[in-house]
Scaffold this active site. Sequence first.
Site, PDB file in Angstrom:
ATOM      1  N   ASP A   1       0.823  -1.219   0.000  1.00  0.00           N
ATOM      2  CA  ASP A   1       0.000   0.000   0.000  1.00  0.00           C
ATOM      3  C   ASP A   1       0.853   1.263   0.000  1.00  0.00           C
ATOM      4  O   ASP A   1       0.411   2.311   0.466  1.00  0.00           O
ATOM      5  CB  ASP A   1      -0.961   0.026   1.199  1.00  0.00           C
ATOM      6  CG  ASP A   1      -1.745  -1.259   1.362  1.00  0.00           C
ATOM      7  OD1 ASP A   1      -2.369  -1.680   0.370  1.00  0.00           O
ATOM      8  OD2 ASP A   1      -1.720  -1.848   2.456  1.00  0.00           O
TER       9      ASP A   1
ATOM     10  N   HIS B   1      -3.982  -2.213  -6.290  1.00  0.00           N
ATOM     11  CA  HIS B   1      -3.349  -0.927  -6.528  1.00  0.00           C
ATOM     12  C   HIS B   1      -4.342  -0.013  -7.224  1.00  0.00           C
ATOM     13  O   HIS B   1      -5.167  -0.446  -8.022  1.00  0.00           O
ATOM     14  CB  HIS B   1      -2.043  -1.051  -7.314  1.00  0.00           C
ATOM     15  CG  HIS B   1      -2.085  -2.002  -8.467  1.00  0.00           C
ATOM     16  ND1 HIS B   1      -1.954  -3.367  -8.316  1.00  0.00           N
ATOM     17  CD2 HIS B   1      -2.235  -1.787  -9.790  1.00  0.00           C
ATOM     18  CE1 HIS B   1      -2.012  -3.949  -9.504  1.00  0.00           C
ATOM     19  NE2 HIS B   1      -2.191  -3.014 -10.408  1.00  0.00           N
TER      20      HIS B   1
END
EC number: 6.3.4.4
Length: 424
Positions: A12, A40
């Site tokens: 992340d 993503h």
Amino acid sequence: MFTIITGAQFGDEGKGKIVDLLAKDYDIVARFQGGNNAGHTVRVGDEVYKLHLIPSGILLDARVLIGPGVVLNPEVLAEETAMFEKHGIKVDAEKLGVDAKTSIIMPYHIEMDGLREAARKTKIGTTKRGIGYAYIDKVARDEIRMAELVDKERFLKRLEELAPQKEKEIEAMGGDPKIVRDPFLIQKYLELGEQFASYVTDVSREINQALDEGKHVMAEAAQGTHLDVIHGTQKFVTSSSTIAGSACANLGVGPTRVGNVIAIVKAYITRVGEGPLPTELSGELGEKIQKAGGEFGTTTGRGRRCGWFDLPLLKKAIALNGYTEISLTKLDVLTGLEPLRICVGYKYKGEDLDYPPELTEDLWECSPVYEDLPGWETDLTEVKAYSELPENAQNYIKRLEELMKVPINYISVGPGREQTFKKE
């Protein structure tokens, strides 16, 4: 030129955004590990694309490849290609290739994953998407591969070979073994195989030929360094190797081909799910960073735990990956925090450490040692150049560079493409 991009923390970090930014200079972008447990996000104008399998370079001119180190859920791949086509972006076999040896996530993998996590006394935070069980089958040589999925006769033969053992395993776990040979699910997978038959390729050959021709290839990792199955914070890790060396092994590219290794580093640190996070901030401050950074998982929607920048963990990531440069993301999230804290070491049973202990149970017992820096109040989201950053923001970046001993080349101050600039 062969460039590898990996996350230097717990995932992340903003890899998708940076890959999307850099992909314009690359002919091929290849995903080399993981499955749809990773997510993503790429934002282009007002459009937000949340991806789990297809590499971020899909939005530019690059050809995108899914390598044999990935475990692939064909249903998710179909959903993502449909999403792009809905937005007028064609994802055909000229644009996307999937290696013939890529392991397929079957419905029974997902069933087994959920049953196993439910039975655990200590949860490890699995996404329950069948990733781990697909990798188990890959190592055991019991997988169904992409080449078999797209060939009806081979697929049905292979499934019949594997079915009895899978049924026994699911029954022993307290599940319904009928899922293994469910006619509806089998038909669905046959249709998916037919849909993606023309996408099958030899990823290693494609990449090596491209490099021989002087083309630029980027390898895109999923998740982050400290979730690596070997070098991460076991047992709170993923099922694949997330570090730079894995790109060479999984894509079939020799290490002498590597030109650059780029780290994606968040200006603070986050972690989704279980596992140690020495600088974790509980209470109001942690919630403030979580809200300002939109720290909720792309895949699970779970809130990410937030903490101050952790230098010892970064030192280990630098050692494991051999980074040549860093892209620093989410600097804007730190606006208004006073002071800013950098964890420069740990206290562990009376000892001073500047590098994480090898065992996860020891990392749990580490207390952070902080260096404080003055913060800033200026909103950074409209900043277009390094020189426009407030002095204290520049000083924070300079201090991180000094401590990490790796140059920071890109800085991100928001989710949009236009909110990233080079550090001149």
